[in-house]
Design a protein around this motif. Structure first.
Motif, PDB file in Angstrom:
ATOM      1  N   GLU A  19      -5.621   2.550   2.807  1.00  0.00           N
ATOM      2  CA  GLU A  19      -6.389   2.111   1.634  1.00  0.00           C
ATOM      3  C   GLU A  19      -7.231   3.241   1.040  1.00  0.00           C
ATOM      4  O   GLU A  19      -7.453   3.284  -0.166  1.00  0.00           O
ATOM      5  CB  GLU A  19      -7.280   0.924   2.010  1.00  0.00           C
ATOM      6  CG  GLU A  19      -6.471  -0.353   2.178  1.00  0.00           C
ATOM      7  CD  GLU A  19      -7.298  -1.525   2.695  1.00  0.00           C
ATOM      8  OE1 GLU A  19      -8.525  -1.371   2.853  1.00  0.00           O
ATOM      9  OE2 GLU A  19      -6.707  -2.593   2.928  1.00  0.00           O
TER      10      GLU A  19
ATOM     11  N   LYS B 112       0.819  -1.216   0.000  1.00  0.00           N
ATOM     12  CA  LYS B 112       0.000   0.000   0.000  1.00  0.00           C
ATOM     13  C   LYS B 112       0.851   1.263   0.000  1.00  0.00           C
ATOM     14  O   LYS B 112       0.452   2.293  -0.516  1.00  0.00           O
ATOM     15  CB  LYS B 112      -0.857   0.055   1.267  1.00  0.00           C
ATOM     16  CG  LYS B 112      -1.830  -1.064   1.392  1.00  0.00           C
ATOM     17  CD  LYS B 112      -2.608  -0.915   2.695  1.00  0.00           C
ATOM     18  CE  LYS B 112      -2.932  -2.254   3.281  1.00  0.00           C
ATOM     19  NZ  LYS B 112      -3.845  -3.071   2.548  1.00  0.00           N
TER      20      LYS B 112
ATOM     21  N   ASP C 128      -4.495  -5.775  -3.130  1.00  0.00           N
ATOM     22  CA  ASP C 128      -5.239  -5.460  -1.915  1.00  0.00           C
ATOM     23  C   ASP C 128      -6.724  -5.762  -2.190  1.00  0.00           C
ATOM     24  O   ASP C 128      -7.277  -5.325  -3.196  1.00  0.00           O
ATOM     25  CB  ASP C 128      -5.034  -3.968  -1.613  1.00  0.00           C
ATOM     26  CG  ASP C 128      -5.301  -3.644  -0.161  1.00  0.00           C
ATOM     27  OD1 ASP C 128      -5.684  -4.565   0.592  1.00  0.00           O
ATOM     28  OD2 ASP C 128      -5.128  -2.471   0.219  1.00  0.00           O
ATOM     29  N   SER C 129      -7.368  -6.522  -1.300  1.00  0.00           N
ATOM     30  CA  SER C 129      -8.694  -7.068  -1.629  1.00  0.00           C
ATOM     31  C   SER C 129      -9.723  -5.975  -1.930  1.00  0.00           C
ATOM     32  O   SER C 129     -10.555  -6.128  -2.825  1.00  0.00           O
ATOM     33  CB  SER C 129      -9.187  -7.974  -0.504  1.00  0.00           C
ATOM     34  OG  SER C 129      -9.276  -7.249   0.692  1.00  0.00           O
ATOM     35  N   GLU C 130      -9.640  -4.845  -1.201  1.00  0.00           N
ATOM     36  CA  GLU C 130     -10.611  -3.771  -1.417  1.00  0.00           C
ATOM     37  C   GLU C 130     -10.401  -3.134  -2.790  1.00  0.00           C
ATOM     38  O   GLU C 130     -11.359  -2.885  -3.525  1.00  0.00           O
ATOM     39  CB  GLU C 130     -10.465  -2.692  -0.338  1.00  0.00           C
ATOM     40  CG  GLU C 130     -10.838  -3.144   1.068  1.00  0.00           C
ATOM     41  CD  GLU C 130      -9.765  -4.005   1.736  1.00  0.00           C
ATOM     42  OE1 GLU C 130      -8.702  -4.238   1.112  1.00  0.00           O
ATOM     43  OE2 GLU C 130     -10.004  -4.458   2.858  1.00  0.00           O
TER      44      GLU C 130
ATOM     45  N   ASN D 101      -4.785   0.796   8.599  1.00  0.00           N
ATOM     46  CA  ASN D 101      -4.757   0.048   7.348  1.00  0.00           C
ATOM     47  C   ASN D 101      -5.823   0.589   6.391  1.00  0.00           C
ATOM     48  O   ASN D 101      -5.584   0.758   5.197  1.00  0.00           O
ATOM     49  CB  ASN D 101      -4.987  -1.438   7.642  1.00  0.00           C
ATOM     50  CG  ASN D 101      -4.913  -2.283   6.398  1.00  0.00           C
ATOM     51  OD1 ASN D 101      -3.924  -2.229   5.664  1.00  0.00           O
ATOM     52  ND2 ASN D 101      -5.958  -3.038   6.127  1.00  0.00           N
TER      53      ASN D 101
HETATM   54 MG    MG Z   1      -7.031  -4.639   2.344  1.00  0.00          MG
END
Ligand code: MG
Length: 390
Positions: free
Chosen positions: A218, A122, A147-149, A214
């Motif tokens: 993001e 990130k 990154d999942s988002e 975190n």
């Molecule tokens: Mg994430």
């Protein structure tokens, strides 16, 4: 599909998951080069298995050990090593799965080469978002987020629908404390913060999840990745982590991407994009999940979120300041020097006290980070009694 991969951060949680996908798909992917931090044992077995042409480990001493063991692999160390791994001959795809800011320069160079960047780190966009976007358009390379988002948002937006995007809605698991009273934050112990309810990840990112820092990172990452305005980013706490994020279009239609919380899914997609292929991860069976819940995020309780939006306003080096001071604050929390809420105080102070200036070139980044970190350490030393553990 035959991607030639450089993997930065091969021994961490994203790194080992990436190697697992590569291992199961030898017809689609191959490893050209590997870099790790300090896990000598693990990179040794990875070199044995994947025979990279180039490998790198953080310490010079470990490098010298590997040199004698693997004469067929070029072995490097330190930041030079990260650069050599990212720029190794034949690489077309760089997976950045390092933690922290060590790999930013190597990633920027890889962008200049036109490589695909599968971005898990990130800090790259948080610290150097403006520079990254400039290089992406100058050199025609692409970032496919891991990154999942960000992967969810990326999957929900098509080239055509991009212009109708109203906002992105990032989801957050909320970490272990989102229901805890703010008065009890002072008593949070290290082991409580390390106990993440959903995701199993490295230590630094687990602490960042418990402070919602975190999510703050993001928010900044999404801002640069999807070139948004500040008011186009919303946040929802979604403890089940099944919906990985959503996008809302001008007609109020909302799309989301769902899946079980397993990083292998977004990692594989970042490698396979625009294609998809079968994955041996668990299937999402919604009938077995009794409910999906959503809550508003409390910005007073988690000042990290507020600070993220300040960074979107300030731009320039403000993301660098937030990130570098948070890294030092988390280390100080982990070593028992400051308490949990001290993390917020430290980052708040550094955002208020450091000069906001533009980042002109990649060369400045490292020096600026070291500067902020040194100032943060001094600030903690001077104020440690205020936030020390009881
Ligand atoms: Mg994430």
């Amino acid at each position: 599909l035959n991607r030639k991969i450089a993997l930065l951060g091969s021994t961490g949680s994203i790194g080992t998951n990436t190697l697992d996908i590569i291992r199961k798909n030898p017809d689609k992917f191959s490893i050209v080069s590997l870099a790790c931090g300090n896990n000598l044992e693990m990179i040794r077995s990875q070199i044995r298995e994947f025979h990279p042409a180039v490998a790198s480990i953080s310490s010079k001493k470990d490098r010298d050990i590997l040199v004698t063991e693997f004469p067929e692999t070029k072995i490097y160390s330190g930041s030079e090593g990260l650069m050599e791994v990212a720029m190794a001959n034949g690489v077309d795809t760089v997976v950045t799965a390092t933690s922290g800011s060590h790999s930013i320069n190597a990633t920027l160079e890889a962008i200049k080469e036109g490589h695909r960047i599968c971005l898990a780190n990130k800090e790259t966009l948080v610290v150097a978002g403006e520079l990254v976007n400039k290089y992406l358009s100058d050199f025609g390379s692409e970032i496919i987020p891991i990154d999942s988002e960000q992967s969810a948002i990326f999957q929900c937006i098509s080239e055509n629908s991009r212009k109708y995007l109203k906002k992105v809605i990032l989801t957050a698991s909320g970490g272990p404390f989102f229901k805890l009273d703010v008065e009890d934050f002072e008593n949070i112990k290290i082991k409580d913060a390390l106990n993440h309810p959903v995701w199993s990840m490295g230590e630094k990112i687990t602490i960042d999840s418990s402070t919602l820092m975190n999510k703050a990172l993001e928010i900044i990452e999404a801002f640069y990745l999807f070139e948004l305005n500040e008011d186009q980013i919303d946040l929802l706490i979604h403890p089940q982590s099944i919906i990985h994020s959503m996008v809302e279009f001008v007609d109020n239609s909302v799309l989301s991407q769902m899946g079980i919380p397993d990083m292998k899914i977004p990692i594989q997609y970042s490698l396979s994009y625009p294609d998809r292929f079968e994955s041996n991860t668990e299937k999402l069976e919604l009938d077995k999940i009794s409910k999906l819940e959503f809550f508003k995020a409390d910005k007073e309780k988690f000042p990290s979120i507020k600070m993220a939006f300040e960074v979107l306003n300030e731009k320039n080096n403000s993301g660098l300041i937030l990130n570098a001071s948070n890294e030092v604050a988390v280390e100080s929390f982990m070593s028992g020097e400051i308490q949990f809420t001290g993390i917020f105080h430290v980052v708040r102070n550094m955002l208020d006290s450091c000069d906001i200036i533009p980042i002109q070139s990649a060369d400045e980044i490292f020096i600026m980070i070291e500067d902020v970190k040194r100032n943060t350490r001094e600030f903690i030393k001077e104020n440690r009694n205020k936030w020390s553990r009881k």
